[in-house]
Design a protein around this motif. Sequence first.
Motif, mmCIF file in Angstrom:
data_model
loop_
_atom_site.group_PDB
_atom_site.id
_atom_site.type_symbol
_atom_site.label_atom_id
_atom_site.label_comp_id
_atom_site.label_asym_id
_atom_site.label_seq_id
_atom_site.Cartn_x
_atom_site.Cartn_y
_atom_site.Cartn_z
ATOM 1 N N VAL A 123 0.840 -1.199 0.000
ATOM 2 C CA VAL A 123 0.000 0.000 0.000
ATOM 3 C C VAL A 123 0.874 1.247 0.000
ATOM 4 O O VAL A 123 0.586 2.239 -0.679
ATOM 5 C CB VAL A 123 -0.942 -0.009 1.223
ATOM 6 N N TYR B 271 -6.401 -4.371 -9.411
ATOM 7 C CA TYR B 271 -5.581 -4.964 -8.354
ATOM 8 C C TYR B 271 -6.326 -6.122 -7.704
ATOM 9 O O TYR B 271 -7.551 -6.233 -7.762
ATOM 10 C CB TYR B 271 -5.209 -3.912 -7.298
ATOM 11 N N CYS C 169 -5.858 2.608 -2.698
ATOM 12 C CA CYS C 169 -6.457 1.754 -3.727
ATOM 13 C C CYS C 169 -7.561 2.489 -4.482
ATOM 14 O O CYS C 169 -7.822 2.186 -5.649
ATOM 15 C CB CYS C 169 -6.957 0.449 -3.109
ATOM 16 N N PRO D 32 -11.549 -4.365 -5.904
ATOM 17 C CA PRO D 32 -10.573 -5.416 -6.193
ATOM 18 C C PRO D 32 -11.169 -6.425 -7.171
ATOM 19 O O PRO D 32 -12.334 -6.799 -7.040
ATOM 20 C CB PRO D 32 -10.320 -6.048 -4.825
#
Length: 299
Positions: free
Chosen positions: A111, A171, A161, A201
């Motif tokens: 991250v 991702y 993200c 995600p």
Amino acid sequence: MKFTGTIWRPPYEASSLLLEVTAGCTHHKCKFCTLYNDLPFKFKMSPMEDIECDLQEVANTMKQWDGFQFDRAFLTGANPFVLKAERLLAIADLIRKYVPTVQTIGCFARVTDITLKPDSELSALAQAGYDGLTIGMETGDDEALHFMNKGYTSADIVEQCSRLDKVGISYNFFYLVSISGASRGEIGAKATAAVCNQLHPQLIGANMLTIYPDSELYQEIQRGNWQEESEVEKYREIRVLIENLEIPTQFAALGASNAFQLHGSLPKDKNALTATIDKIIETVGEEKLRDYRMNLRHL
């Protein structure tokens, strides 16, 4: 081709071209991790000359393979995305030069690696083909993130993200089952679902925590500072995570740490996945599941 130490890749990168651009981990402080203990250093970058030499070798070898081609490359190392955007873009140029069939480039990322790059650099990396990063989020449980020395918070996961979502870099998340410890698994699962439900995600991959004697976490257990979940608790934790996920995504438990392989699309396969977990708990039980864990010599 040059590779250093044990090479790790996600199960879904099995058909990708593996290219070493880093070795080791810039963080290397997570209490549970032993993946890079075989290296005599913390982290190093591969010289660009070595990367180009490896790609030349791939190009020459592919000429001998009748019709075979790679459409994806996976950069090895714990977190190659930490490299400066300029270097990552130069690597992408080399890949296109020698293996022009490659369309996308993936790697592991922390991250904190995303934090280092402004939106303009993330956009440039997306345009260069960087996509499908694998991020070890581990959990959305801030208490567990702090105890395990992950170096970021659940809010950081959402913030960084979301930036990947914005620029179009997809991702995958790795979720570490039991990282919250005994009696807190369901708390961690619900916190993780709350984080994931704010993001996009493409896959959430569950890995079962397996504790080895050379880990710092093992020493914490010996000091009485932390206790691992039972194996049945781990499956109940996965079940709670699946139940609380509200976003469309793939869910998988495919690595060696999982005694049983799970894979499905959410929300379509939610009931089937939870039914399979219930069956594992009821018919396999703690003793056999623990036996698998204790005999898992290496991840």
